[in-house]
Enzyme design. Structure first.
Site, PDB file in Angstrom:
ATOM      1  N   ASN A 420     -39.396  15.725 -16.936  1.00  0.00           N
ATOM      2  CA  ASN A 420     -37.890  17.175 -16.599  1.00  0.00           C
ATOM      3  C   ASN A 420     -37.062  17.071 -16.733  1.00  0.00           C
ATOM      4  O   ASN A 420     -36.260  16.671 -17.361  1.00  0.00           O
ATOM      5  CB  ASN A 420     -37.759  16.315 -14.518  1.00  0.00           C
ATOM      6  CG  ASN A 420     -36.873  17.533 -13.811  1.00  0.00           C
ATOM      7  OD1 ASN A 420     -37.066  18.798 -13.658  1.00  0.00           O
ATOM      8  ND2 ASN A 420     -35.635  17.083 -14.022  1.00  0.00           N
ATOM      9  N   GLU A 421     -36.924  18.626 -17.170  1.00  0.00           N
ATOM     10  CA  GLU A 421     -35.427  19.650 -17.745  1.00  0.00           C
ATOM     11  C   GLU A 421     -35.075  18.646 -19.325  1.00  0.00           C
ATOM     12  O   GLU A 421     -33.415  17.820 -19.294  1.00  0.00           O
ATOM     13  CB  GLU A 421     -34.058  18.902 -16.681  1.00  0.00           C
ATOM     14  CG  GLU A 421     -34.759  20.157 -15.124  1.00  0.00           C
ATOM     15  CD  GLU A 421     -33.090  19.989 -14.948  1.00  0.00           C
ATOM     16  OE1 GLU A 421     -32.256  19.165 -14.912  1.00  0.00           O
ATOM     17  OE2 GLU A 421     -33.270  20.876 -14.018  1.00  0.00           O
ATOM     18  N   PRO A 422     -36.017  18.103 -19.635  1.00  0.00           N
ATOM     19  CA  PRO A 422     -35.215  17.526 -21.433  1.00  0.00           C
ATOM     20  C   PRO A 422     -35.103  18.560 -22.485  1.00  0.00           C
ATOM     21  O   PRO A 422     -34.147  19.642 -21.965  1.00  0.00           O
ATOM     22  CB  PRO A 422     -36.672  17.100 -21.756  1.00  0.00           C
ATOM     23  CG  PRO A 422     -37.757  18.365 -21.936  1.00  0.00           C
ATOM     24  CD  PRO A 422     -37.221  18.986 -19.571  1.00  0.00           C
TER      25      PRO A 422
END
Length: 618
Positions: A420-422
């Site tokens: 998630n949202e790297p």
């Protein structure tokens, strides 16, 4: 969005099991009772101590595990499952980082301790965050790195020959996150002046219009002399297919398919696959029985659609957190049932396990109720360049193996999310996600794979490797705060840029606004319930246009308010929930409910009985 806080504790609970067969190299079976299997729940009050020594190592130096924890110093009662951070009035525990110690003494049934019965006793933890070391009667039996996923050990040899004597289970647990853990983390120091036989089962289903083929593989570890028989039963108990041997296919005529909620009048249909193993041990015939719920369904992704059983599926659902007052992430049946009742009241057909695997009991209900799941690993907060190195990558691969091993047989799980949202705009992210996604597909070729991005479409190095684009955006909140008028243009541009670049279906995997319950403003101002409603409606107007093309889903952030670390943007946590942390609806919940039931009512796949139900619920 990440929760921000990383609590600690044994949130998933732990169980002590008597098993003739449990787990396997091919998959760790969920503990279900059968004629050959018993289980003993270990939830309740445990003795607890946090190690406040300067190096957080007093417990190891003094060997607290060698004797009852109460004999080495003061202890307090700690409920399990729960996050220890929120239980006491001690502020030093609320943000504690380091080693904590749990202990419980358990009396075992006499028959569990009789060696001549050839029984195996397995100690299983549903979840412990983050690094765990476990002793039984002072003997180390296992270590495990990573939260949210189960781990277990055979303790038969440790407990034999001690009838009537309590079995002492000691757990040292460390919640410290580093750049190489999943999720990654770092510590800011505030004083810094510079600033025997085991059986595992795997099943997969394919179908045509009149029959389905259920492929199975059973792993047996231990004796090489055994027999296996399989029976597949429908919900009335009728045997619809049989098989034998460790691998094969079961042909099911006119199968009842597993359908999502609101897509069929009988969602969540599951068969029961009963597996029996017989073997000889010490001249005695032993039998182990395990029953696995099985759903028959297919998943396919095109450039514009997500198909379940060949029909277009539109995700209208939520993002969640395992979070509630007092218990934190601790598993709680009343809360779980309440949440599923709210999901169905809302007309939600799906959710993402943001940002970690949820308890297996929650996943069981998704299977049973037909709630579609995007199953996400704990890959949140991968922001630092060092978190894309080989050490982090190897651990990420192991975590995906553990997640797929646990959830691969679940019909509700239709897609894996590896992060998630790297910081996927960083150059190392390309190789990193290419490797993780390829590994995930090799482990499970039957499901699509994604990760959730908030990067610029032109700079995202991981997007070429996903099957579905999942994008988070908070227009008029984190971007152009207070300006609702920017949403139509910015959101439309977002979708068009992503689709033009990758030609893949898109899910709006997060969007939303904080609202403080009871705060009202007209015209709508930020943090008021009216602003949250207005933002949703602006997003929905664009969704309605683009879902006719290539947008295949929308997941609100968030289902309910949840606690986070303190900060100037947080008023006792994240307030983007459409329900409060106590599960009371805000105004936005009614907006979303009206929308979701309308989408369900418009679906060409929806039978008349469900359409009538949808109209009635509105």
């Amino acid at each position: 969005m990440a929760a921000g806080a990383s609590g600690g504790g044994m949130a998933g609970g732990c169980r002590l099991l008597l098993l003739l067969a449990a787990g396997a190299a091919g998959g760790m079976l969920y503990p279900r009772e059968s004629p050959s299997r018993e289980r003993k729940e270990l939830g309740g009050l445990w003795s607890f101590r946090a190690d406040f020594s300067p190096g957080r190592d007093a417990g190891f130096v003094q060997r607290w595990y060698r004797q009852p924890l109460r004999q080495t110093g003061p202890v307090i009662d700690m409920p399990v499952p729960a996050s220890f951070n929120d239980i006491t009035q001690d502020p030093s525990l609320e943000n504690y980082i380091g080693w904590v110690w749990y202990e419980k003494e358990v009396l075992l049934p006499l028959r569990w301790l009789q060696d001549d019965l050839n029984t195996r006793v397995v100690l299983r933890f549903g979840s412990a965050h983050y690094y765990s070391i476990v002793w039984v009667n002072g003997v180390q039996v296992m270590e495990h790195e990573g939260g949210h996923l189960p781990f277990e050990a055979d303790i038969s040899s440790v407990i034999q020959g001690s009838p009537g004597i309590p079995c002492r289970i000691t757990v040292a647990l460390n919640n410290t996150l580093t750049p190489h853990t999943l999720p990654p983390g770092s510590i800011q120091y505030m004083n810094d002046k510079t600033r025997d036989e085991r059986m595992g089962i795997y099943s997969a289903a394919g179908r045509s219009s009149s029959f389905a083929m259920v492929q199975y593989q059973v792993s047996v570890v231990g004796s090489t002399l055994y027999s296996l028989s399989l029976s597949l039963r429908d919900q009335e108990g009728k045997v619809v297919a049989t098989g034998d041997g460790p691998a094969g296919e079961l042909k099911v005529l006119n199968p009842n398919l597993w359908w999502p909620y609101l897509m069929h009048e009988n969602p969540g249909y599951r068969y029961s696959l009963e597996v029996k193993m017989q073997t000889q041990a010490n001249g005695a015939l032993l039998e182990d029985v395990y029953t696995l719920p099985v759903g028959i369904r297919t998943v396919h992704v095109t450039s514009t659609q997500f198909l379940i059983n060949g029909r277009p599926f539109y995700f209208h659902g939520v993002n969640k957190h395992e979070d509630a007052d007092i218990r934190g992430k601790g598993f709680d049946w009343p809360l779980v049932v309440k949440d599923f009742n709210l999901l169905r009241w809302l007309g939600a057909n799906s959710f993402r396990t943001s940002h970690y695997p949820y308890a297996e009991e929650i996943m069981d209900l998704c299977d049973a109720y037909g709630i579609v799941v995007i199953d996400e690993c704990p890959g949140v907060g991968i922001k630092m360049s060092e978190s894309f190195g080989n050490k982090s990558l190897q651990h990420h691969l192991v975590v995906m193996e553990e997640l797929i091993r646990r959830d691969k047989n679940r019909p509700s799980v239709v897609m894996w999310s590896v992060a998630n949202e790297p910081a996927s705009e960083l150059p190392p992210a390309g190789y990193y996600f290419k490797t993780v996604i390829a590994h995930t597909k090799a482990l499970d070729p039957s499901r699509p794979v994604t990760f959730v991005t908030d990067a610029n479409y032109a700079l995202d190095h991981g997007a070429p490797y996903v099957d579905v684009i999942c994008v988070n955006s908070y227009f008029s909140w984190y971007h152009d705060p207070g300006h609702l008028e920017v949403i139509p243009l910015q959101l439309t541009t977002q979708f068009e840029n992503w689709y033009k670049t990758y030609q893949k279906p898109i899910i709006q995997s997060e969007y939303g606004a904080d609202s403080v319950p009871g705060l009202h403003s007209d015209p709508p101002l930020m943090f008021s319930e009216e602003y949250q409603k207005a933002m949703l409606r602006e997003y929905h107007s664009v969704f309605d246009k683009k879902r006719k093309e290539y947008v295949i889903g929308e997941l609100i952030w968030n289902f309910a308010d949840f606690m986070t670390n303190q900060g100037t943007t947080r008023v006792l946590g994240n307030k983007k929930g459409i329900f409060t942390r106590q599960r009371q609806p805000k105004s936005a919940a009614f907006v979303l409910r009206e929308r979701y039931w309308k989408i369900a009512n418009e679906s060409s796949c929806l039978p008349p009985i469900i359409k009538s139900h949808a109209l009635f619920l509105k």
